[in-house]
Design an enzyme around this catalytic site. Structure first.
Site, PDB file in Angstrom:
ATOM      1  CD  GLU A 242       7.559  -2.956   4.693  1.00  0.00           C
ATOM      2  OE1 GLU A 242       7.744  -2.033   5.517  1.00  0.00           O
ATOM      3  OE2 GLU A 242       7.056  -2.753   3.579  1.00  0.00           O
TER       4      GLU A 242
ATOM      5  CE1 TYR B 184       1.066   0.820   4.370  1.00  0.00           C
ATOM      6  CE2 TYR B 184       0.663  -1.544   4.311  1.00  0.00           C
ATOM      7  CZ  TYR B 184       1.207  -0.434   4.931  1.00  0.00           C
ATOM      8  OH  TYR B 184       1.890  -0.581   6.107  1.00  0.00           O
ATOM      9  N   GLY B 185       2.144   1.179   0.056  1.00  0.00           N
ATOM     10  CA  GLY B 185       2.965   2.385   0.172  1.00  0.00           C
ATOM     11  C   GLY B 185       4.100   2.397  -0.819  1.00  0.00           C
ATOM     12  CB  THR B 186       7.730   3.028  -0.377  1.00  0.00           C
ATOM     13  OG1 THR B 186       8.065   2.019   0.566  1.00  0.00           O
ATOM     14  CG2 THR B 186       7.482   4.367   0.314  1.00  0.00           C
ATOM     15  CG  LEU B 187       7.081  -2.656  -0.722  1.00  0.00           C
ATOM     16  CD1 LEU B 187       6.545  -3.654   0.303  1.00  0.00           C
ATOM     17  CD2 LEU B 187       8.283  -3.226  -1.458  1.00  0.00           C
TER      18      LEU B 187
END
Length: 192
Positions: free
Chosen positions: A88, A13-16
């Site tokens: 993570e 949901y983010g920087t991936l």
């Protein structure tokens, strides 16, 4: 990824996500498209977001749809999952949890603890880096990444995720609520 190796479904949901700084950590993963995950809220930590579990509402309280995150689904092998755990910082900064998508399918997601994000601002629309925009009808040549969605008034359409430059000139900034409690900008129709 060999077909004999066990695989895992991971919601990012983010920087991936595609186009974001850490997407290269998903090398070799199979992209399965955009989707939504329920029961978590997203907060802005500055350079990246953090999703945190949201407690289920009490059974005697009015029904409130669970919050939703917008993201992407990937199939990874065991080595890919281990790389993501390293990125993570599991179990220090994030935990890897099983959570349901809106279709009920259980997937892995990286999440923090609620107290880590308690005083941080929420990410608008639960969508890092883009804004979900509801189009009340099928649009000509709809993007294959558009997500079918239904508004709380029953109207069907598609949600496309637009970056800041794509939002310019899109239309009025009407916000509607979908049947799962998600909020969208709307184009070409009536808002709430």
């Amino acid at each position: 990824m060999s077909s004999a190796d066990p695989t895992h479904l991971v919601f990012v949901y983010g920087t991936l996500k595609r186009g974001q700084a850490n997407h290269h950590w998903l090398v070799g993963a199979e992209a399965l498209g955009r989707t939504r995950l329920q029961g978590m809220a997203m907060h802005n930590l500055g350079p990246y977001p953090m999703a945190v579990p949201v407690p289920a509402p009490a059974t005697d309280s009015p029904t409130t749809p669970p919050p939703l995150l917008h993201g992407e689904l990937y199939r990874v092998d065991a080595a890919g999952l281990a790389r993501l755990d390293l990125l993570e910082d599991v179990p220090n900064e994030y935990q890897r949890l099983r959570r349901p998508l809106v279709n009920g399918q259980e997937v892995w997601v990286y999440a923090g603890e609620p107290e880590q994000a308690a005083h941080l601002p929420p990410v608008p629309f639960g969508d890092w880096g883009t804004t979900p925009v509801f189009f009340p009808r099928e649009v000509e040549g709809a993007n294959p990444e558009a997500v079918p969605a239904q508004r709380d008034d029953g109207q069907w359409g598609v949600v496309m995720h637009l970056g800041p430059e794509e939002l310019e000139g899109v239309g009025e900034e009407l916000v509607v609520t979908g049947v799962f409690g998600e909020r969208f900008w709307v184009v070409g129709g009536e808002g709430d």
